[in-house]
Write a protein that holds these residues in place. Structure first.
Motif, short mmCIF file in Angstrom:
data_model
loop_
_atom_site.label_atom_id
_atom_site.label_comp_id
_atom_site.label_asym_id
_atom_site.label_seq_id
_atom_site.Cartn_x
_atom_site.Cartn_y
_atom_site.Cartn_z
N VAL A 1 0.85 -1.18 0.00
CA VAL A 1 0.00 0.00 0.00
C VAL A 1 0.89 1.24 0.00
O VAL A 1 1.96 1.24 0.61
CB VAL A 1 -0.95 0.01 1.21
CG1 VAL A 1 -0.20 0.05 2.53
CG2 VAL A 1 -1.95 1.15 1.12
N THR A 2 0.45 2.25 -0.71
CA THR A 2 1.17 3.53 -0.74
C THR A 2 0.24 4.63 -0.26
O THR A 2 -0.82 4.86 -0.85
CB THR A 2 1.67 3.85 -2.16
OG1 THR A 2 2.63 2.85 -2.55
CG2 THR A 2 2.33 5.22 -2.19
N LEU A 3 0.63 5.27 0.83
CA LEU A 3 -0.10 6.40 1.38
C LEU A 3 0.58 7.67 0.90
O LEU A 3 1.80 7.71 0.79
CB LEU A 3 -0.10 6.34 2.91
CG LEU A 3 -0.48 5.00 3.56
CD1 LEU A 3 -0.47 5.13 5.07
CD2 LEU A 3 -1.82 4.52 3.05
N THR A 4 -0.22 8.71 0.64
CA THR A 4 0.39 9.92 0.11
C THR A 4 0.14 11.12 1.00
O THR A 4 -0.76 11.13 1.86
CB THR A 4 -0.11 10.23 -1.31
OG1 THR A 4 -1.49 10.58 -1.27
CG2 THR A 4 0.12 9.06 -2.24
N CYS A 5 0.95 12.14 0.77
CA CYS A 5 0.94 13.37 1.55
C CYS A 5 1.13 14.53 0.58
O CYS A 5 2.22 14.67 -0.01
CB CYS A 5 2.09 13.31 2.55
SG CYS A 5 2.34 14.77 3.59
N GLY A 6 0.09 15.31 0.36
CA GLY A 6 0.14 16.37 -0.62
C GLY A 6 -0.15 17.73 -0.04
O GLY A 6 -0.32 17.89 1.18
N LEU A 7 -0.20 18.71 -0.92
CA LEU A 7 -0.50 20.08 -0.53
C LEU A 7 -1.75 20.54 -1.26
O LEU A 7 -1.99 20.18 -2.41
CB LEU A 7 0.66 21.01 -0.90
CG LEU A 7 1.92 20.88 -0.08
CD1 LEU A 7 3.07 21.65 -0.73
CD2 LEU A 7 1.68 21.39 1.35
N SER A 8 -2.56 21.35 -0.56
CA SER A 8 -3.76 21.89 -1.19
C SER A 8 -3.40 22.80 -2.35
O SER A 8 -4.20 22.98 -3.27
CB SER A 8 -4.59 22.65 -0.16
OG SER A 8 -3.82 23.67 0.45
N SER A 9 -2.19 23.34 -2.29
CA SER A 9 -1.72 24.19 -3.38
C SER A 9 -0.23 23.95 -3.56
O SER A 9 0.54 24.21 -2.64
CB SER A 9 -1.98 25.67 -3.07
OG SER A 9 -1.45 26.50 -4.07
N GLY A 10 0.13 23.43 -4.71
CA GLY A 10 1.54 23.20 -4.97
C GLY A 10 1.95 21.75 -4.84
O GLY A 10 1.14 20.86 -4.57
#
Lengths: 117, 110
Positions: B18-27
């Motif tokens: 499984v791959t969990l991700t961590c992003g930004l609302s902008s950028g």
């Protein structure tokens, strides 16, 4: 062994103050920046504040700026968080954590602050 | 205000990946955000898994790995085990001393 032990939590009325402490042992405390992180019941982790290794540089989350003060005493290997003008939304477990550069390397077990009338 | 995004929940079969991700609302997330990852079970303090994008913390098995995938930081768990069932949090360094946690991902192993 590496250890951080928080204390000072408890039940406090809205608008009142509390002082939290974090006692460090097993490492050279004065070499590390230190953080406070909190977690409201049933919620996620929230970064609160950081202090540089020498105590001169401090930064806060917008949610606590102006009400919370982070400090440290390197002679006593102790990190502190003075929490003023407490609100119901400040109810949380407060953790101290060591900054290992690019992440938190050591965590305490947490101390619970409950703001309630 | 920038929000750090994580999947609220994910499910994986025992032995699966499984791959969990961590992003930004902008950028986009890059190594300059020094993404780190933490595992937490109910009633326990967080456990550090990954520093600075992809450095495993001491004692963390190598089936946990961190990376940048596209415009997000990622935590990949290979050979999932029952005791991997936990909440997983990422945190990004925003500069000027400020860090922001993602909302966390509740991982179920079934």
């Amino acid at each position: 062994q590496l250890q951080l032990v928080e204390s000072g939590g408890g039940v406090v009325q809205p608008g009142r103050s509390l002082s939290l402490s974090c006692a460090a042992s097993g490492f050279t405390f004065s070499s590390y920046a230190m953080h406070w992180v909190r977690q409201a019941p049933g919620k996620g982790l929230e970064w609160v504040a950081v202090v540089s290794s020498d105590g001169t540089d401090k930064h806060y989350a917008d949610s606590v700026k102006g009400r919370f003060t982070i400090s440290r005493d390197n002679s006593k290997n102790t990190l502190s968080l003075q929490v003023n003008s407490l609100r119901a939304e400040d109810t949380a477990v407060y953790y101290c954590a060591r900054d290992d550069g690019g992440g938190y390397g050591v965590w305490g077990q947490g101390t619970l602050v409950t703001v309630s009338s | 205000q920038t929000v750090v995004t994580q999947e609220p929940s994910f499910s994986v079969s025992p032995g699966g990946t499984v791959t969990l991700t961590c992003g930004l609302s902008s950028g986009s997330v890059s190594t300059s955000y020094y993404p780190s990852w933490y595992q937490q079970t109910p009633g326990q303090a967080p456990r550090t898994l990954i520093f600075s994008t992809n450095t495993r913390s001491s004692g963390v098995p190598d089936r946990f790995s961190g990376s940048i995938l596209g415009n997000k930081a990622a935590l990949t768990i290979t050979g999932a085990q029952a005791d991997d069932e936990s909440d997983y949090y990422c945190v990004l360094y925003m500069g000027s001393g400020i860090s922001v946690f993602g909302g966390g991902t509740k991982l179920t192993v079934l």
